[in-house]
Design a protein around this motif. Structure first.
Motif, mmCIF file in Angstrom:
data_model
loop_
_atom_site.group_PDB
_atom_site.id
_atom_site.type_symbol
_atom_site.label_atom_id
_atom_site.label_comp_id
_atom_site.label_asym_id
_atom_site.label_seq_id
_atom_site.Cartn_x
_atom_site.Cartn_y
_atom_site.Cartn_z
ATOM 1 N N GLU A 75 -3.264 -8.529 11.274
ATOM 2 C CA GLU A 75 -3.335 -7.993 9.915
ATOM 3 C C GLU A 75 -2.353 -6.838 9.845
ATOM 4 O O GLU A 75 -2.134 -6.139 10.834
ATOM 5 C CB GLU A 75 -4.747 -7.493 9.599
ATOM 6 C CG GLU A 75 -5.792 -8.581 9.600
ATOM 7 C CD GLU A 75 -7.206 -8.049 9.408
ATOM 8 O OE1 GLU A 75 -7.420 -6.817 9.476
ATOM 9 O OE2 GLU A 75 -8.111 -8.876 9.208
ATOM 10 N N ARG A 77 0.237 -4.398 6.653
ATOM 11 C CA ARG A 77 0.598 -4.131 5.264
ATOM 12 C C ARG A 77 2.109 -4.049 5.158
ATOM 13 O O ARG A 77 2.783 -3.631 6.103
ATOM 14 C CB ARG A 77 0.060 -2.775 4.813
ATOM 15 C CG ARG A 77 -1.299 -2.674 4.320
ATOM 16 C CD ARG A 77 -1.682 -1.284 3.790
ATOM 17 N NE ARG A 77 -1.229 -0.144 4.592
ATOM 18 C CZ ARG A 77 -0.172 0.632 4.305
ATOM 19 N NH1 ARG A 77 0.565 0.416 3.250
ATOM 20 N NH2 ARG A 77 0.151 1.645 5.081
ATOM 21 N N ASP A 80 1.932 -2.018 -0.544
ATOM 22 C CA ASP A 80 0.563 -2.235 -1.008
ATOM 23 C C ASP A 80 0.075 -3.657 -0.765
ATOM 24 O O ASP A 80 -1.042 -3.999 -1.154
ATOM 25 C CB ASP A 80 0.459 -1.929 -2.506
ATOM 26 C CG ASP A 80 0.663 -0.455 -2.808
ATOM 27 O OD1 ASP A 80 0.383 0.374 -1.923
ATOM 28 O OD2 ASP A 80 1.103 -0.129 -3.930
ATOM 29 N N ALA A 82 -1.312 -6.654 1.403
ATOM 30 C CA ALA A 82 -2.006 -6.979 2.647
ATOM 31 C C ALA A 82 -1.446 -8.284 3.206
ATOM 32 O O ALA A 82 -1.218 -9.245 2.466
ATOM 33 C CB ALA A 82 -3.500 -7.121 2.395
ATOM 34 N N ALA A 109 2.118 -12.067 0.394
ATOM 35 C CA ALA A 109 2.530 -11.447 1.652
ATOM 36 C C ALA A 109 3.834 -12.067 2.154
ATOM 37 O O ALA A 109 4.723 -11.355 2.618
ATOM 38 C CB ALA A 109 1.427 -11.604 2.695
#
Length: 131
Positions: A75, A77, A80, A82, A109
């Protein structure tokens, strides 16, 4: 070894990261169709990724039978946005990564990653040429 790769990424250490790659590694990007063959370009791309991803963390690791195939779920970023993704790694007989495929989701993403890496591409090419 995959443990060394994960530790290098988590330490954000580009030299240690490059040391885990075989000379003949092939990198498959989540946002480019054409694979990138070779250690120099793969290491340069990974340095670019280290500059682009924020709050990067591995959340799960899966290993295949025989210990040469691994999946590292992550995971991160980008601004802003994700990002969820997975690094699929294959190790050669020496324990170096010879095949590296990345997949990311969701579409927002992948789009953010494509834009951020496009902004890095000239620097990536310079770094790859420098070896």
């Amino acid at each position: 070894m995959v443990i060394d790769f994960r530790a290098a990424v988590e330490a954000r250490d580009p030299d240690a990261l490059a040391a885990t790659l075989a000379d003949n590694v092939v990198f498959r990007s989540p946002v480019a169709f054409k694979p990138y063959p070779g250690k120099a370009i793969t290491a340069a791309i990974l340095r670019g990724v280290l500059r682009v991803f924020e709050d990067f963390r591995y959340v799960r690791e899966l290993s295949g039978e025989g210990g040469r195939d691994h999946a590292l779920v992550f995971e991160a970023r980008i601004g802003d946005v994700a990002v969820e993704g997975c690094d699929f790694l294959h190790l050669d007989e020496r324990g170096l990564i010879d095949d590296f495929t990345v997949m990311v989701r969701p579409l927002s993403a992948a789009q953010a990653l494509a834009a951020a890496m496009a902004a890095q591409f000239e620097q990536i090419q310079r770094e790859a040429s420098a070896g």
